[in-house]
Design an enzyme around this catalytic site. Structure first.
Site, short mmCIF file in Angstrom:
data_model
loop_
_atom_site.label_atom_id
_atom_site.label_comp_id
_atom_site.label_asym_id
_atom_site.label_seq_id
_atom_site.Cartn_x
_atom_site.Cartn_y
_atom_site.Cartn_z
N CYS A 290 -27.99 87.63 -49.06
CA CYS A 290 -27.30 86.37 -48.51
C CYS A 290 -28.24 86.48 -46.82
O CYS A 290 -27.46 86.67 -46.00
CB CYS A 290 -26.11 86.77 -48.17
SG CYS A 290 -25.12 86.49 -49.88
N ALA A 291 -29.54 86.56 -46.94
CA ALA A 291 -30.16 86.90 -45.57
C ALA A 291 -30.30 85.90 -44.71
O ALA A 291 -30.45 86.28 -43.49
CB ALA A 291 -31.70 87.29 -46.36
N ALA A 292 -30.35 84.49 -44.81
CA ALA A 292 -30.52 83.46 -43.96
C ALA A 292 -29.33 83.75 -43.01
O ALA A 292 -28.48 83.94 -43.45
CB ALA A 292 -30.51 82.23 -44.54
N PRO A 293 -29.66 83.33 -41.58
CA PRO A 293 -30.97 82.85 -41.34
C PRO A 293 -31.94 83.77 -40.78
O PRO A 293 -33.04 83.55 -40.46
CB PRO A 293 -30.44 82.20 -39.70
CG PRO A 293 -29.20 82.97 -39.52
CD PRO A 293 -28.46 83.32 -40.50
N GLY A 295 -31.69 87.11 -39.16
CA GLY A 295 -31.60 88.31 -38.07
C GLY A 295 -31.66 89.63 -38.67
O GLY A 295 -32.35 90.50 -37.95
N LYS A 296 -31.06 90.06 -39.73
CA LYS A 296 -31.07 91.40 -40.47
C LYS A 296 -32.37 91.69 -40.95
O LYS A 296 -33.19 92.67 -40.96
CB LYS A 296 -29.95 91.46 -41.36
CG LYS A 296 -28.58 91.52 -40.77
CD LYS A 296 -27.46 91.59 -41.62
CE LYS A 296 -26.26 91.15 -40.76
NZ LYS A 296 -26.01 89.76 -40.64
N ASP A 353 -24.57 90.95 -46.78
CA ASP A 353 -23.70 90.12 -45.77
C ASP A 353 -23.25 89.10 -46.46
O ASP A 353 -23.90 88.01 -46.58
CB ASP A 353 -24.84 90.00 -44.60
CG ASP A 353 -23.96 89.20 -43.57
OD1 ASP A 353 -22.80 89.13 -43.80
OD2 ASP A 353 -24.58 88.98 -42.67
N CYS A 406 -18.70 88.93 -41.50
CA CYS A 406 -18.30 88.40 -40.15
C CYS A 406 -17.09 87.71 -40.27
O CYS A 406 -16.69 86.69 -39.71
CB CYS A 406 -19.15 87.41 -39.62
SG CYS A 406 -19.73 85.91 -40.47
#
Length: 479
Positions: A290-293, A295-296, A353, A406
């Site tokens: 669930c990488a987008a956008p 930052g990680k 995430d 989050c």
């Protein structure tokens, strides 16, 4: 003591309902509906910004995402045709209108003694943004009222309400001090279902602190490739104990030094923690799920990991790839549904995430309180449990799994880890220490997980901006 819904001696009311007692004016519109279309607003100073703000608030109250409505790159955004100064003013009005919507609705409820017709939604938006200026922004009352009336006159669909807008706003301005003194602001600006959850999960004092933090704008934090202190000095910011650089104001991000050179990327200080908690990743194979956008992904790639970035949304992955290109970083980018996708081999580390309610980001996305419902939490928690179980299978023995959301809701955080470990999955917690997160010991839970809150600040300077609400757990695969 305030009333049960945040109003001294009464309950919160929506401005679309009659107040039940005498008010300043009645929303008496034309008979037979509206005719004609919008008129082009006159170029009176300040009016284009107010017109854009009213359009955006109208769109958000009608269900549109605030991010989409605010995106000036989208030609359909009301901000697209505005100069930068007017954009900043429109954004400030919109942000205040949405963050203080509960207070605004409560104040207007006593001044509008008949419900506005459904077709008068633009009038509602004009009332909201004008009230935001009168109650909370440094705008002279006469200017706010005058421009609100001009907005009503500027559109054939709302011009019949100009006198109504004038009467309501003048009465609001006269009663401002008494109105604000009688309001419990944190309570009014928080939906009942969220307030009940936070009181049950954190206690009333913390729930109140959370709600108060949501009334302010989030700070602008940067993750930098190297030399945080140097970049803080160049940009007039501060290095947080967690390593992020915090800037005192936003401005236009693309114009800041280092943006075009790919020296840094925008990322809340709390959102930067999950990747850092993986430790040294040089040469390791790491999956960012669930990488987008991105930052990680950027943080992991900058630290030397071989990153596989997976997300279900091709559009969001396009943005991720644009960010990586600007930052001059590389990752293997995969568009896939994690409920069916399987990697060819296990990873040294996996960072999930998970999709969540995002209630920890209300400071940045005040429209979330309008979009989310209590029943969303259970559906998201079920998806998170499924994704976590699959992600756990993709970690090699001895490897590390980071799970984060989050969200402020414990079903989306602590409860997920409790369930995974109780299932017999071959994992053990690797407790996080305060030293790993800049000494922010109050964010360490009894189990050694991380729970940041918007009301937290590294150190004693709460007025400097807080953190997004995040839950982070670190696990090691034992077999």
């Amino acid at each position: 003591m305030s009333g049960e819904n945040g109003r001294a001696g009464g309950k919160t009311r929506n401005i679309s309902r009659p107040a039940g007692k005498g008010g300043a004016a009645r929303p008496d519109g034309p008979k037979g509906g509206f005719r004609g279309g919008p008129r082009k607003p006159a170029l009176k100073p300040g009016l284009p910004a107010r017109a854009a703000a009213a359009d955006i608030v109208d769109a958000v109250l009608s269900g549109q995402s605030l991010d989409i409505a605010l995106d000036p790159a989208d030609g359909a955004s009301p901000l697209a045709a505005l100069p930068e100064r007017d954009r900043a003013l429109a954004r400030a009005i919109v942000g205040t209108s949405l963050r203080r919507l509960g207070q605004i609705g409560d104040a207007l409820a006593d001044l509008v003694n008949r419900p506005l017709p459904a077709k008068a939604h633009k009038v509602r938006a004009i009332l909201v943004i004008t009230a935001a200026q009168i109650l909370f922004l440094d705008v002279p009352d006469h200017a706010a009222v005058s421009l609100g009336v001009d907005l009503a006159h500027a559109d054939r669909r709302t011009e019949h309400y100009a006198t109504f807008v004038n009467g309501v706003m003048r009465t609001l301005a006269r009663g401002r001090e008494a109105i604000l003194a009688g309001q419990d602001a944190p309570r009014l600006n928080t939906p009942d279902w969220l307030w009940a959850r936070w009181v049950a999960g954190y206690g009333e004092a913390t729930a109140r602190a959370l709600a108060a933090a949501h009334m302010g704008e989030a700070a602008l934090d940067l993750s930098v490739k190297s030399d945080p202190q140097g970049w803080a000095e160049r940009l007039g910011g501060t290095v947080l104990p967690t390593g992020s650089v915090r800037l005192p104001n936003r401005g236009q991000i693309e114009r800041l030094e280092g943006y075009l050179d790919g020296a840094w990327w925008v990322q809340d200080a709390a959102a930067a923690l999950p990747a850092r908690l993986l430790g040294a990743v040089q040469g390791l194979r790491v999956a960012d799920l669930c990488a987008a956008p991105g930052g990680k992904t950027a943080a992991l790639a900058a630290a030397g990991a071989a990153v596989t970035a997976v997300d279900i949304s091709p559009a969001r992955l396009e943005r991720l790839q644009q960010n990586l290109a600007r930052l001059r970083l590389e990752a293997d980018v995969v568009a896939a549904d994690l409920t069916v996708w399987t990697p060819e081999a296990p990873f040294d580390a996996v960072l999930l995430d998970a999709p969540c309610s995002a209630t920890g980001t209300i400071r940045r996305h005040p429209d979330l309180v309008l979009q989310k419902k209590a029943e969303d939490i259970a559906a998201l928690a079920a998806l998170q449990a499924r994704l976590l179980a699959r992600a756990a299978d993709w970690v090699r023995p001895g490897g590390t799994l980071i799970y984060c959301t989050c969200s402020l809701e414990k079903e989306e955080g602590e409860d997920q880890i409790t369930r995974l470990l109780a299932s017999g999955a071959p994992f053990e917690r690797v407790p996080v220490t305060a030293a790993e997160i800049g000494g922010l010991g109050e964010a360490i839970t009894a189990d050694g997980d991380v729970r940041t809150l918007p009301s937290f600040w590294p150190g004693d300077e709460e007025h400097r901006g807080g953190l997004d609400g995040f839950f982070i757990a670190r696990l090691r695969r034992t077999a």
